[in-house]
Design an enzyme around this catalytic site. Structure first.
Site, PDB file in Angstrom:
ATOM      1  N   GLY A  43       7.741  46.660 -18.000  1.00  0.00           N
ATOM      2  CA  GLY A  43       8.240  45.658 -18.934  1.00  0.00           C
ATOM      3  C   GLY A  43       7.510  45.561 -20.257  1.00  0.00           C
ATOM      4  O   GLY A  43       7.958  44.842 -21.148  1.00  0.00           O
ATOM      5  N   TYR A  77      14.813  48.917 -20.230  1.00  0.00           N
ATOM      6  CA  TYR A  77      13.804  48.771 -19.182  1.00  0.00           C
ATOM      7  C   TYR A  77      12.840  49.947 -19.219  1.00  0.00           C
ATOM      8  O   TYR A  77      13.151  51.023 -19.724  1.00  0.00           O
ATOM      9  CB  TYR A  77      14.421  48.583 -17.796  1.00  0.00           C
ATOM     10  CG  TYR A  77      14.991  49.826 -17.140  1.00  0.00           C
ATOM     11  CD1 TYR A  77      14.215  50.597 -16.274  1.00  0.00           C
ATOM     12  CD2 TYR A  77      16.302  50.209 -17.361  1.00  0.00           C
ATOM     13  CE1 TYR A  77      14.748  51.724 -15.653  1.00  0.00           C
ATOM     14  CE2 TYR A  77      16.840  51.326 -16.739  1.00  0.00           C
ATOM     15  CZ  TYR A  77      16.049  52.082 -15.897  1.00  0.00           C
ATOM     16  OH  TYR A  77      16.577  53.197 -15.291  1.00  0.00           O
ATOM     17  N   CYS A  78      11.653  49.692 -18.697  1.00  0.00           N
ATOM     18  CA  CYS A  78      10.617  50.714 -18.585  1.00  0.00           C
ATOM     19  C   CYS A  78       9.968  50.544 -17.221  1.00  0.00           C
ATOM     20  O   CYS A  78      10.579  49.984 -16.318  1.00  0.00           O
ATOM     21  CB  CYS A  78       9.603  50.585 -19.732  1.00  0.00           C
ATOM     22  SG  CYS A  78       8.670  49.037 -19.725  1.00  0.00           S
ATOM     23  N   GLY A  79       8.755  51.000 -17.061  1.00  0.00           N
ATOM     24  CA  GLY A  79       8.087  50.903 -15.764  1.00  0.00           C
ATOM     25  C   GLY A  79       7.723  49.480 -15.364  1.00  0.00           C
ATOM     26  O   GLY A  79       7.985  49.058 -14.245  1.00  0.00           O
ATOM     27  N   TYR A  81      11.136  48.510 -14.066  1.00  0.00           N
ATOM     28  CA  TYR A  81      11.587  49.204 -12.860  1.00  0.00           C
ATOM     29  C   TYR A  81      10.859  48.670 -11.621  1.00  0.00           C
ATOM     30  O   TYR A  81      11.468  48.514 -10.567  1.00  0.00           O
ATOM     31  CB  TYR A  81      11.346  50.709 -13.028  1.00  0.00           C
ATOM     32  CG  TYR A  81      11.895  51.561 -11.920  1.00  0.00           C
ATOM     33  CD1 TYR A  81      13.251  51.834 -11.836  1.00  0.00           C
ATOM     34  CD2 TYR A  81      11.049  52.120 -10.966  1.00  0.00           C
ATOM     35  CE1 TYR A  81      13.761  52.633 -10.821  1.00  0.00           C
ATOM     36  CE2 TYR A  81      11.549  52.927  -9.949  1.00  0.00           C
ATOM     37  CZ  TYR A  81      12.904  53.173  -9.881  1.00  0.00           C
ATOM     38  OH  TYR A  81      13.397  53.967  -8.875  1.00  0.00           O
TER      39      TYR A  81
END
Length: 124
Positions: free
Chosen positions: A87, A83-85, A112
């Site tokens: 997607g 996961y990142c900020g 996130y």
């Protein structure tokens, strides 16, 4: 001309995209490597419990057991959820891990931000 968002769209078509609920369900079942790809300044605002931190720029080095940067927990036969900020980075990263031979990779679609919007708990 190609664009980065075009690359993200193509990556999402080739990987497994999970909702916050699906990620939460998999985490409850266990034996999942959850990887936070965000930069340290982003992580300082909160993160998903149990995440391994591997900033996007180092992911392939952390995932490749032949490098001195390899992180414990990364195995080609293990379930990996990234996961990142929002997607985009995680979609590109999931595709990259597939190219390295990882067979069971997915990402948190929406990242996130989607996790927070779904009311899921975070660590601070």
């Amino acid at each position: 001309m190609n664009s980065v968002m075009g690359m993200v769209t193509r990556a999402k078509a080739e990987i497994e995209n999970l909702s916050p609920q699906e990620v939460a369900d998999e985490l409850r079942r266990g034996d999942v490597l959850l990887v936070d790809l965000r930069e340290p300044a982003e992580v300082a605002g909160g993160y998903l419990s149990g995440a391994t931190f591997a900033p996007r720029g180092m992911l392939e080095f952390h995932a490749d057991s032949a490098t001195p940067y390899h992180l414990d927990g990364f195995r080609e036969d293990r379930r990996v959820i990234l996961y990142c900020g929002s997607g985009a980075r995680s979609a590109l990263a999931a595709r990259s891990l597939q190219q390295l031979g990882y067979r069971d990779v997915a990402h948190l679609d929406g990242g996130y931000k989607a996790w927070i919007a779904a009311g899921r708990p975070v660590q601070t």
